[in-house]
Every structure is written in C-alpha cells, then in structure tokens.
Design a protein around this motif. Structure first.
Motif, PDB file in Angstrom:
ATOM      1  N   ASP A 166     -11.889  -1.782  -5.266  1.00 52.22           N
ATOM      2  CA  ASP A 166     -12.297  -1.320  -3.937  1.00 52.22           C
ATOM      3  C   ASP A 166     -12.213  -2.424  -2.886  1.00 52.22           C
ATOM      4  O   ASP A 166     -11.971  -2.153  -1.719  1.00 52.22           O
ATOM      5  CB  ASP A 166     -13.737  -0.793  -3.966  1.00 52.22           C
ATOM      6  N   GLU A 167     -12.435  -3.655  -3.291  1.00 51.34           N
ATOM      7  CA  GLU A 167     -12.553  -4.758  -2.335  1.00 51.34           C
ATOM      8  C   GLU A 167     -11.457  -5.824  -2.448  1.00 51.34           C
ATOM      9  O   GLU A 167     -11.410  -6.733  -1.628  1.00 51.34           O
ATOM     10  CB  GLU A 167     -13.912  -5.442  -2.499  1.00 51.34           C
TER      11      GLU A 167
ATOM     12  N   ARG B 225      -7.845   0.781  -0.123  1.00 51.62           N
ATOM     13  CA  ARG B 225      -8.892   1.342   0.730  1.00 51.62           C
ATOM     14  C   ARG B 225      -8.627   0.944   2.180  1.00 51.62           C
ATOM     15  O   ARG B 225      -8.131  -0.147   2.449  1.00 51.62           O
ATOM     16  CB  ARG B 225     -10.218   0.756   0.252  1.00 51.62           C
ATOM     17  N   ASP B 226      -8.944   1.811   3.111  1.00 50.41           N
ATOM     18  CA  ASP B 226      -8.752   1.464   4.519  1.00 50.41           C
ATOM     19  C   ASP B 226      -9.718   0.359   4.921  1.00 50.41           C
ATOM     20  O   ASP B 226     -10.733   0.131   4.267  1.00 50.41           O
ATOM     21  CB  ASP B 226      -8.949   2.698   5.414  1.00 50.41           C
TER      22      ASP B 226
ATOM     23  N   ARG C  68     -10.874  -7.253   1.056  1.00 52.94           N
ATOM     24  CA  ARG C  68     -11.358  -6.418   2.157  1.00 52.94           C
ATOM     25  C   ARG C  68     -12.544  -7.111   2.807  1.00 52.94           C
ATOM     26  O   ARG C  68     -13.475  -7.521   2.130  1.00 52.94           O
ATOM     27  CB  ARG C  68     -11.765  -5.038   1.653  1.00 52.94           C
TER      28      ARG C  68
ATOM     29  N   SER D  64      -5.590   1.983 -11.207  1.00 52.52           N
ATOM     30  CA  SER D  64      -5.665   0.966 -10.151  1.00 52.52           C
ATOM     31  C   SER D  64      -4.436   0.058 -10.125  1.00 52.52           C
ATOM     32  O   SER D  64      -4.390  -0.885  -9.354  1.00 52.52           O
ATOM     33  CB  SER D  64      -6.919   0.117 -10.347  1.00 52.52           C
TER      34      SER D  64
ATOM     35  N   ALA E 121      -3.966   4.731   4.469  1.00 56.73           N
ATOM     36  CA  ALA E 121      -4.515   4.786   3.112  1.00 56.73           C
ATOM     37  C   ALA E 121      -4.349   6.183   2.516  1.00 56.73           C
ATOM     38  O   ALA E 121      -4.071   6.329   1.330  1.00 56.73           O
ATOM     39  CB  ALA E 121      -5.985   4.376   3.117  1.00 56.73           C
TER      40      ALA E 121
ATOM     41  N   TYR F 150       0.799  -1.209   0.000  1.00 54.50           N
ATOM     42  CA  TYR F 150       0.000   0.000   0.000  1.00 54.50           C
ATOM     43  C   TYR F 150       0.838   1.268   0.000  1.00 54.50           C
ATOM     44  O   TYR F 150       0.341   2.352   0.245  1.00 54.50           O
ATOM     45  CB  TYR F 150      -1.019  -0.001   1.143  1.00 54.50           C
TER      46      TYR F 150
ATOM     47  N   LYS G 258      -7.187   4.642   8.074  1.00 53.81           N
ATOM     48  CA  LYS G 258      -7.486   5.752   7.175  1.00 53.81           C
ATOM     49  C   LYS G 258      -6.231   6.588   6.927  1.00 53.81           C
ATOM     50  O   LYS G 258      -5.996   7.054   5.821  1.00 53.81           O
ATOM     51  CB  LYS G 258      -8.601   6.625   7.750  1.00 53.81           C
TER      52      LYS G 258
END
Length: 142
Positions: free
Chosen positions: A112-113, A27-28, A136, A88, A60, A21, A57
């Motif tokens: 996102d996931e 994403r957090d 996630r 991405s 991220a 990351y 957060k």
C-alpha cells in the motif's frame, strides 16, 4: 558516450514512468521515487535520480490513461507487452526501436505504501539495469 547516455536516460525514465503503474496495484497519491541506473560498460557510477510523482485516482483506477499515445511527435516508440499481474507483483516486457534499439523485461512488487523493482535492458551499448523504489508520502497537493 555522453549523448548516448542521455538518450538511454530519457528512454529509461520515459518507459519506467508509465510502466510502473500500467495495470498495477499502485495506490493513488504522492510518491517519492528513486531510480538507480547501472551499466556494465560505464566507467563512472550514475547517481540515483529522485523525483516526486502524483498518481491520480483516475490513473490508479485506469492506468491505460497514463500510457503514451504514440503520436507523431513522440520521441520513442517503446511498446510494452506480456503484462502479468499476480497479486502485488507486476511483470512485463518492453521493446524500443528509436531513438535507440533496446529490449528487456521488468518486475515490480507493491505494498500500500511502497514499491520496489527493476527493469533489465539489452542494447547496442551493453546491458543496463534500472532499479526503482517508491514510497507513498501522502495525498496529491495539486
């Protein structure tokens, strides 16, 4: 060979845990992470390693807060360079000189996931590939 494999595993996990990351579109939240290591010169297959990681957060928003500080008691001196973020997709290069000299490059793709990617390293013992995937699973609980 067992102690050499241990060094490689520690370096690999350490390098990958923050590179994943560093300047990425992650994403957090809580992430289930699976790492599969493959080495051409290793007679037995290494089982996948699974962990759960909390990305805050703050991490991220500013991934540099997660980077190793390079303090005197650091067990490795891996340096990451040539970060490229293209939507991405994130790519980078890494080089380490202790405790084992090795160099390589990696690439990760995020949604996102989820994320998927690989880090390919060259070292004294041969070539190694670390495949990484994450999913996630919710918010951090701590």
């Amino acid at each position: 060979m067992t102690s050499k494999l241990g060094i490689i595993l520690v370096l690999g996990l350490g390098a990958f845990s923050w590179v994943v990351y560093a300047q990425s579109p992650i994403r957090d939240g809580r992430w289930d992470v699976t790492m599969q290591m493959e080495m051409a010169n290793l007679p037995t297959k290494i089982p996948p390693m699974k962990t759960t990681q909390c990305i805050t957060k703050e991490q991220a928003a500013d991934p540099t807060k997660s980077l190793p500080s390079g303090s005197a008691d650091s067990k490795n001196d891996c340096k990451v360079s040539d970060y490229k973020v293209d939507g991405s997709k994130v790519s980078w290069k890494v080089a380490c000189s202790k405790p084992q000299k090795m160099a390589g490059s990696g690439e990760m793709t995020f949604t996102d996931e989820t994320y998927d990617g690989a880090l390919k390293m060259s070292m004294e013992f041969g070539e190694m590939t670390m495949k990484l995937s994450g999913k996630r699973t919710g918010e951090c609980t701590k």
